[in-house]
Scaffold this active site. Structure first.
Site, PDB file in Angstrom:
ATOM      1  N   GLU A  58      -5.411   4.267 -10.311  1.00 44.00           N
ATOM      2  CA  GLU A  58      -5.779   3.458 -11.460  1.00 44.00           C
ATOM      3  C   GLU A  58      -6.867   2.496 -10.967  1.00 44.00           C
ATOM      4  O   GLU A  58      -6.665   1.812  -9.957  1.00 44.00           O
ATOM      5  CB  GLU A  58      -4.561   2.664 -11.954  1.00 44.00           C
ATOM      6  CG  GLU A  58      -4.826   2.106 -13.322  1.00 44.00           C
ATOM      7  CD  GLU A  58      -3.773   1.131 -13.818  1.00 44.00           C
ATOM      8  OE1 GLU A  58      -2.643   1.151 -13.327  1.00 44.00           O
ATOM      9  OE2 GLU A  58      -4.129   0.338 -14.714  1.00 44.00           O
ATOM     10  N   ARG A 283       6.759   5.690  -0.360  1.00 44.21           N
ATOM     11  CA  ARG A 283       5.573   4.894  -0.144  1.00 44.21           C
ATOM     12  C   ARG A 283       5.448   4.499   1.312  1.00 44.21           C
ATOM     13  O   ARG A 283       6.447   4.302   1.990  1.00 44.21           O
ATOM     14  CB  ARG A 283       5.740   3.554  -0.862  1.00 44.21           C
ATOM     15  CG  ARG A 283       5.205   3.515  -2.186  1.00 44.21           C
ATOM     16  CD  ARG A 283       5.488   2.181  -2.846  1.00 44.21           C
ATOM     17  NE  ARG A 283       4.979   2.365  -4.171  1.00 44.21           N
ATOM     18  CZ  ARG A 283       3.765   1.994  -4.555  1.00 44.21           C
ATOM     19  NH1 ARG A 283       2.972   1.326  -3.767  1.00 44.21           N
ATOM     20  NH2 ARG A 283       3.333   2.251  -5.766  1.00 44.21           N
ATOM     21  N   LYS A 293      -1.059  -3.909  -4.869  1.00 39.63           N
ATOM     22  CA  LYS A 293      -2.390  -4.263  -5.367  1.00 39.63           C
ATOM     23  C   LYS A 293      -2.384  -5.637  -6.015  1.00 39.63           C
ATOM     24  O   LYS A 293      -3.344  -6.380  -5.911  1.00 39.63           O
ATOM     25  CB  LYS A 293      -2.857  -3.221  -6.389  1.00 39.63           C
ATOM     26  CG  LYS A 293      -3.542  -2.035  -5.746  1.00 39.63           C
ATOM     27  CD  LYS A 293      -4.329  -1.241  -6.775  1.00 39.63           C
ATOM     28  CE  LYS A 293      -3.482  -0.167  -7.374  1.00 39.63           C
ATOM     29  NZ  LYS A 293      -4.228   0.744  -8.270  1.00 39.63           N
TER      30      LYS A 293
HETATM   31  P1  ATP Z   1      -0.039  -0.017  -9.381  1.00 29.56           P
HETATM   32  O1  ATP Z   1       1.105  -0.952  -9.261  1.00 29.56           O
HETATM   33  O2  ATP Z   1      -1.287  -0.670  -9.870  1.00 29.56           O
HETATM   34  O3  ATP Z   1       0.277   1.274 -10.077  1.00 29.56           O
HETATM   35  P2  ATP Z   1      -0.368   1.640  -7.082  1.00 29.56           P
HETATM   36  O4  ATP Z   1      -0.520   1.226  -5.670  1.00 29.56           O
HETATM   37  O5  ATP Z   1       0.739   2.545  -7.456  1.00 29.56           O
HETATM   38  O6  ATP Z   1      -0.350   0.319  -7.890  1.00 29.56           O
HETATM   39  P3  ATP Z   1      -2.180   3.613  -8.158  1.00 29.56           P
HETATM   40  O7  ATP Z   1      -3.637   3.513  -8.416  1.00 29.56           O
HETATM   41  O8  ATP Z   1      -1.288   3.923  -9.301  1.00 29.56           O
HETATM   42  O9  ATP Z   1      -1.748   2.256  -7.499  1.00 29.56           O
HETATM   43  O10 ATP Z   1      -1.931   4.625  -6.979  1.00 29.56           O
HETATM   44  C1  ATP Z   1      -2.517   5.891  -6.916  1.00 29.56           C
HETATM   45  C2  ATP Z   1      -1.613   6.818  -6.157  1.00 29.56           C
HETATM   46  O11 ATP Z   1      -1.366   6.306  -4.847  1.00 29.56           O
HETATM   47  C3  ATP Z   1      -0.269   6.974  -6.827  1.00 29.56           C
HETATM   48  O12 ATP Z   1       0.022   8.365  -6.881  1.00 29.56           O
HETATM   49  C4  ATP Z   1       0.683   6.256  -5.937  1.00 29.56           C
HETATM   50  O13 ATP Z   1       1.925   6.879  -5.954  1.00 29.56           O
HETATM   51  C5  ATP Z   1       0.021   6.351  -4.561  1.00 29.56           C
HETATM   52  N1  ATP Z   1       0.374   5.206  -3.726  1.00 29.56           N
HETATM   53  C6  ATP Z   1       0.263   3.909  -4.038  1.00 29.56           C
HETATM   54  N2  ATP Z   1       0.744   3.121  -3.058  1.00 29.56           N
HETATM   55  C7  ATP Z   1       1.167   3.945  -2.076  1.00 29.56           C
HETATM   56  C8  ATP Z   1       1.776   3.741  -0.803  1.00 29.56           C
HETATM   57  N3  ATP Z   1       2.028   2.516  -0.335  1.00 29.56           N
HETATM   58  N4  ATP Z   1       2.076   4.824  -0.067  1.00 29.56           N
HETATM   59  C9  ATP Z   1       1.817   6.058  -0.529  1.00 29.56           C
HETATM   60  N5  ATP Z   1       1.249   6.317  -1.704  1.00 29.56           N
HETATM   61  C10 ATP Z   1       0.931   5.292  -2.495  1.00 29.56           C
HETATM   62 MG    MG Z   2       0.818   3.280  -9.640  1.00 35.08          MG
END
Ligand code: ATP
Ligand code: MG
Length: 586
Positions: A58, A283, A293
């Site tokens: 996102e 994660r 984020k």
């Molecule tokens: P938000 O709370 O804004 O959704 P987010 O870190 O999940 O934050 P996204 O842009 O939705 O941000 O993440 C993109 C992809 O990265 C998603 O598929 C998410 O599952 C993965 N992702 C995010 N954080 C991690 C992490 N710490 N480890 C592994 N994958 C992650």
């Molecule tokens: Mg997310």
């Protein structure tokens, strides 16, 4: 990305040999539960033998090392299985998303060495199709317009132990719903006055299934669709359908989406469209940093760091500025693997992967961070010798360079002690040390500042026959120091970094303190009177070096012809290697 069985063969014979070896290689490659699922799907021909993954960020912030894990996993799988990989922005929330983020995300993923060919997509490109899907669900009696406020919807949602309450608008006719939904789109209603909800089950044990919101009214300009839309689909109504539209076979996501899977399945089944397999993994969490984020944005907005690319940030842009190589990040992501349970990885492992990579590729140079003047009294006043220095003992192909040596030098302040403690094998009054690539010197006299008593200069003698490669070169002394020639050295600024937080898990707020109370006040130190050897003249931003005995350093974008600026990427001290050694012993 380097994967054991993805190396392209450069001739037919090799290819044949490779495929003969393939099963062997595959059995050697450590598998994981995600690859096991894919193997099984390939065996049963679930998606006609296709493997198609994606990374769906996102654009509401910069990418961090956790995202790198997801990117490497998704891309690595596509490469390994000869499949495809898409980059898709899940841009459904115009109030938090910006073009700046889109651009940084593209730059960061490219830098990691990941290639999506021409498959760059935006969920916003599917808004029309998603609208049609919503209409389809309304027509099937599976979605309705609700006039309740957001608060009312929340209040009637129930809890984990109590069922929710049906909305009084739940049983509107299909015609009325179609009419209202169309009028929502045409801008007739105010923000928040109505939503479109899926009609599932207000008593479901899974709260996500209690008539979730599909569309909300938001008169906001979108970074791609402008003011075309004033209703926006929710993330949950967008994500699964976007995967479906793109023909994704395996929708790999993090564990927090496990409870959303029944909802995604429900949408896909009710719509009767291509159904990717969602697989959740844990994660990545790292010690001494935060990975949310929202929290990272807070640090940026409040000026706790200099920006998203502050070298202390766990963001890709921060790590890049700090001097991390894409290779080291990919190796780290491979080494940590994937798991189904949340865990925290020691940041020392990331640093270990970095050192391993930099050790192979970073040229060695000499730099003095806190200079102490050394005069070699018996060395000719006007002489400069150009001494031969190896660029990388790990890689002879990196060659040698010349380093000037003259009568006045700088050494590191901490390499001299007037009263040397036990096991201090560096310079002290009357002691000898070797100067790297040069001679053995002996400390004859110490000059101090009369007022402060601070040591300001050393007078030494050198032993002429001890130059590397000459007669007495073999003479042994206990310490070897790095140095620079005072007249030839370049001035430089060096920025030292430490962990951003003092606590291993700063988000553990059990003692009632906010994560920001654990910010490390000593995470940044600026040294402005450093000296580096003249071969670094014109070093370009991004260049990485090992400063002998000090660590790995990288030229910062702030660097210029007038003033060189370096970031300390990582010191030489490998705590992970120690942990591993201890683990083996224990
Ligand atoms: P938000 O709370 O804004 O959704 P987010 O870190 O999940 O934050 P996204 O842009 O939705 O941000 O993440 C993109 C992809 O990265 C998603 O598929 C998410 O599952 C993965 N992702 C995010 N954080 C991690 C992490 N710490 N480890 C592994 N994958 C992650
Ligand atoms: Mg997310």
């Amino acid at each position: 990305m380097k994967l054991p069985n993805s190396e392209p063969g450069n001739n037919k014979k090799k290819n044949e040999k490779m495929s003969a070896n393939k099963s062997k290689i595959e059995s050697v490659r450590p598998s994981d539960f995600i690859r096991d699922i894919i193997d099984e799907d390939l065996r049963t021909n679930k998606y006609e033998g296709r493997v198609h993954t994606r990374f769906p960020p996102e654009p509401n912030g910069y990418l961090h090392i956790g995202h790198a894990k997801s990117i490497c996993l998704n891309y690595g799988i596509a490469v390994q299985y000869g499949g495809l990989f898409n980059l898709r922005f899940d841009d459904t929330n115009p109030s938090k998303e910006e073009v700046e983020y889109v651009e940084s995300i593209i730059e960061d993923i490219r830098w990691l060495g990941v290639d999506w060919d021409d498959r760059l997509f935006f969920a916003s490109d599917y808004f029309e199709q998603l609208y049609e899907f919503a209409v389809q669900l309304i027509k099937a009696g599976k979605a309705y317009v609700d006039d309740q406020t957001a608060d009312q919807i929340r209040e009637t949602r129930g809890t984990l132990t109590e069922p929710g309450k049906d909305s009084p608008y739940r049983n509107r006719s299909v015609e009325e719903n179609l009419d209202l939904f169309e009028r929502m789109r045409s801008g007739e209603f105010e923000d928040g006055s109505r939503v479109l909800r899926a009609k599932i089950d207000m008593a479901s044990g899974n709260l996500n299934m209690r008539d979730p919101v599909m569309y909300r009214i938001l008169h906001a300009e979108h970074h791609r669709t402008g003011d075309k839309w004033c209703i926006y689909p929710t993330y949950d109504f967008t994500h699964g359908q976007s995967d479906s539209i793109e023909g994704i076979t395996h929708s790999i996501c993090t564990l927090e989406f496990e409870d959303h899977r029944p909802l995604y399945d429900w949408y896909l089944n009710e719509l009767g469209i291509h159904h990717p397999q969602q697989i959740e993994f844990a994660r990545l969490n790292l010690t001494y940093t935060v990975m949310s984020k929202r929290k990272l944005l807070e640090l940026v907005k409040e000026g706790r760091v200099t920006g998203w690319d502050d070298p202390r940030m766990p963001t890709i842009s921060g790590l890049r500025r700090r001097g991390y190589t894409p290779e080291s990040i990919r190796i780290f992501c491979e080494r940590i693997g994937v798991a189904k349970r949340d865990s925290t990885v020691d940041i020392a492992l990331l640093e270990h992967c970095l050192r391993e990579d930099l050790n192979k590729c970073a040229p060695r140079v000499m730099a003095v961070l806190r200079p102490l003047r050394v005069v070699i009294d018996n060395y000719p006043k006007d002489l400069t010798e150009e001494l031969e220095a190896v660029n990388n003992p790990e890689d002879p192909s990196m060659g040698t360079r010349k380093v000037p040596f003259s009568r006045v030098l700088y050494i590191e302040q901490e390499d001299f002690r007037e009263d040397p403690p036990k096991k201090f094998f560096r310079l002290a009054p009357g002691r000898e040390v070797r100067l790297k690539h040069a001679y053995i010197i002996k400390c004859e006299r110490v000059v101090k500042d009369e007022k402060t008593g601070e040591v300001v200069e050393l007078h030494c003698s050198y032993d002429p026959g001890t130059k590397s490669g000459e007669a007495k070169a073999g003479r042994k002394v206990k310490g070897t120091l790095h140095w620079v020639s005072a007249a030839h050295a370049l001035e430089a600024e060096v920025r030292l970094y430490d962990h951003l937080f003092t606590k291993a898990n700063p988000t553990d707020e059990t003692d009632g303190l906010d994560f920001k109370s654990y910010l490390n006040p000593n995470s940044f130190e600026k040294l402005t009177s450093c000296r580096v050897e003249p071969s670094l003249k014109g070093a370009a931003p991004g260049n990485r070096y090992q400063f002998l005995r000090l660590g790995y350093f990288c030229v910062d974008p702030d660097s210029s012809d007038k003033k060189l600026v370096f970031n300390r990427t990582v010191s030489l001290h490998d705590t992970w290697a120690k942990i591993e050694k201890a683990q083996k012993k224990g």
